[in-house]
Design an enzyme around this catalytic site. Structure first.
Site, short mmCIF file in Angstrom:
data_model
loop_
_atom_site.label_atom_id
_atom_site.label_comp_id
_atom_site.label_asym_id
_atom_site.label_seq_id
_atom_site.Cartn_x
_atom_site.Cartn_y
_atom_site.Cartn_z
N SER A 1 2.20 4.76 -2.96
CA SER A 1 3.39 3.87 -3.19
C SER A 1 3.23 2.75 -3.84
CB SER A 1 3.98 4.09 -1.82
OG SER A 1 3.54 2.92 -1.04
N LYS A 2 4.24 2.34 -4.27
CA LYS A 2 4.25 1.11 -5.02
C LYS A 2 3.82 -0.09 -4.12
CE LYS A 2 7.53 0.46 -8.83
NZ LYS A 2 8.98 0.27 -9.24
N ARG A 3 4.09 -0.18 -2.72
CA ARG A 3 3.61 -1.13 -1.90
C ARG A 3 2.35 -1.56 -2.02
NH1 ARG A 3 4.55 0.64 2.86
NH2 ARG A 3 6.00 2.59 1.79
N GLY B 1 -0.07 -1.18 -4.62
CA GLY B 1 -0.38 -1.32 -5.89
C GLY B 1 0.36 -0.56 -6.95
#
Ligand code: GLU
Length: 488
Positions: A258-260, A262
């Site tokens: 997920s974006k969180r 990286g």
């Protein structure tokens, strides 16, 4: 059989690393079987639609070298398409879905539902409170045909729902084998929404059939949708394609990528100076093991090696360190011209240097790059020498007098050396090494001050490389400046 695969992204703005892998496996599988690979734009969720996303997707696929036989293309920057099964954008196929939905209603496999949002919300709340499965209660299935006709002609807002049959669904997955899901777990899926658009489920089945898709390779999050799709295939009398559901891609802590934690967008990696071929190579091996320990594969080799039976069932960890390593391998191994083309956006302040010199910089610096963007940190000293303290010129086993002596000698040596020598790295090296040997000096006494004089840095590429890139004139200027620096 003529294999045909597809990659049908929703245009939500960027290409997720997981989607790159899905697209890639579809591509590899199609190529391996001399089949066809198509791209379809699944834009029926109008709320998630992002303008420009299709154009960006087409460019990204081109950048990573994934060609396709059918689908949207850009002609002079404008959207067009190729292939004889179009349109390939679902919002342009609305009458097709409508026709199929109506057929389903007529044969009793689907039904009109007029329930309001409020009623559905209320139903959901009650089911949640009662700890029941949240499902539509088939309230509208009880409506008689006259009432349906009346409400439809009055223009009442409605959807069309699929009647999920009872029992269970069993299907074969090329990666996971036999999968059985109880149909009681499945809601009567909305097929046509109030806005006249189909949902993903109807559109995907209709399109995969009409476009002749034989193999559906996609992420495992779609497994639970297969019973809905199979109900549709059966109700519409379509032959079944093969299914293969890919394992998740995970963060290093085993959570879903997920974006969180990286970057997840392919575009971000490209902008950060990862080479498309390295990214493709790395992503291809997320969950797919050809044989042995080998890790570097060209696209062509991946096509040859690809087999669905070699795709893992369990999640694959996206390890940035490994990707960095692979990118470094590619930077050092690829054709210098290709590296140069890829590096053009990253020359920063050195952009105005002549191309020949920029190519030399790459040749010298590539050993020290993880991504091409790292070039930005190394490049400034080629444009102008940074200020540095004179003490940096002094090797740890020498003093300022010694540095001065060698720099002065080197200035004389360079001045009396044939100019053409400086066109060849090996000649520069042998000339200076000869001088060191002739005088019985130690390398450090000579090469340390020379390197700092040329780079202004205590850590940089080697002095022969620097002289080769800078040229003798600029080299001399920098050496003279270093001598002045030691004087003051
Ligand atoms: N449009 C779906 C997505 O965005 C495609 C799923 C499928 O491959 O069936 O992932």
């Amino acid at each position: 059989m003529n294999v045909k695969t597809r990659f049908p992204p929703s245009p939500t703005g960027f290409l997720h690393i997981g989607s790159l892998r899905t697209a890639l496996y579809n591509y590899l599988f199609a190529k391996k079987h001399k089949g066809t690979f198509l791209i379809r734009v699944e834009d029926t969720d109008r709320e998630r639609y992002v303008k420009g996303a299709v154009e960006s997707l087409i460019r990204t696929l081109e950048t990573v070298g994934m060609s396709y036989d059918e689908g949207p293309i850009l002609v002079d920057g404008k959207l067009s398409e190729k292939g004889s099964n179009g349109p390939y954008t679902q919002s342009q196929r609305l009458p097709i879905y409508k026709e199929h939905a109506q057929k389903l209603v007529e044969q009793g496999s689907a039904y009109y539902c007029f329930c309001s949002k409020e009623r559905l919300e209320e139903l959901r709340n009650q089911q949640q409170i009662a700890k029941l499965q949240t499902k539509y209660d088939r309230c509208c299935l009880k409506l008689d045909p006259e009432e349906i006709t009346r409400r439809l002609s009055a223009g009442e807002s409605h959807v069309i729902r699929l009647m999920i049959p009872g029992g269970e669904t069993t299907f074969h997955d090329e990666i996971r084998g036999s999968i059985t899901i109880s149909n009681s777990e499945i809601d009567d899926q909305v097929l046509m929404k109030t806005d006249g658009y189909p949902t993903y489920h109807l559109a995907v089945v209709v399109d995969d059939h009409l476009m002749g898709v034989t193999h559906i390779i996609r992420g495992e999050e779609w497994i639970s949708s297969v019973p809905k799709h199979l109900a549709l295939y059966n109700a519409l009398g379509f032959p079944l394609p093969s299914f293969a559901h890919l394992p998740l891609i995970l963060n290093t802590d085993k959570s879903k990528l997920s974006k969180r934690q990286g970057d997840v967008a392919v575009e971000d990696y490209l902008a950060k100076g990862y080479l498309p071929e390295a990214l493709v190579n790395y992503v291809a091996l997320l969950g797919f093991n050809p044989t042995g320990d080998r890790e570097i594969y060209t696209m062509k080799e991946l096509v040859e090696a690809f087999e669905l039976s070699k795709v893992n069932k369990s999640g694959a960890v996206f390890d940035r360190t490994k990707l960095d390593w692979m990118n470094g391998q590619y930077i050092r191994a690829i054709d210098p011209e290709r590296l140069f083309m890829q590096a053009i956006p990253f020359f920063g302040s050195a952009a105005t240097l002549p191309d020949e010199q920029k190519k030399k910089i790459l040749e010298v610096e590539k050993e020290r790059l993880t991504t091409i963007k790292d070039l930005e940190e190394h490049i400034g000293m080629y444009v102008s020498i940074p200020d540095y303290p004179a003490t940096d010129l002094v090797w740890k086993k020498a003093d300022a007098r010694d540095a001065m002596l060698h720099l002065t000698n080197l200035a004389n040596l360079l001045e009396t050396t044939e100019a053409t020598t400086f066109e060849h790295r090996e000649l520069i090296e042998s000339t200076i090494k000869q001088y060191i040997r002739d005088n019985d000096y130690q390398n450090g006494n000579v090469l340390w001050p020379l390197r700092v004089a040329l780079s202004g840095q205590t850590q940089s590429a080697g002095p022969f490389d620097l002289l080769w890139v800078l040229g003798v004139e600029e080299g001399m200027r920098r050496i003279t400046k270093a001598i002045d620096n030691l004087h003051t």
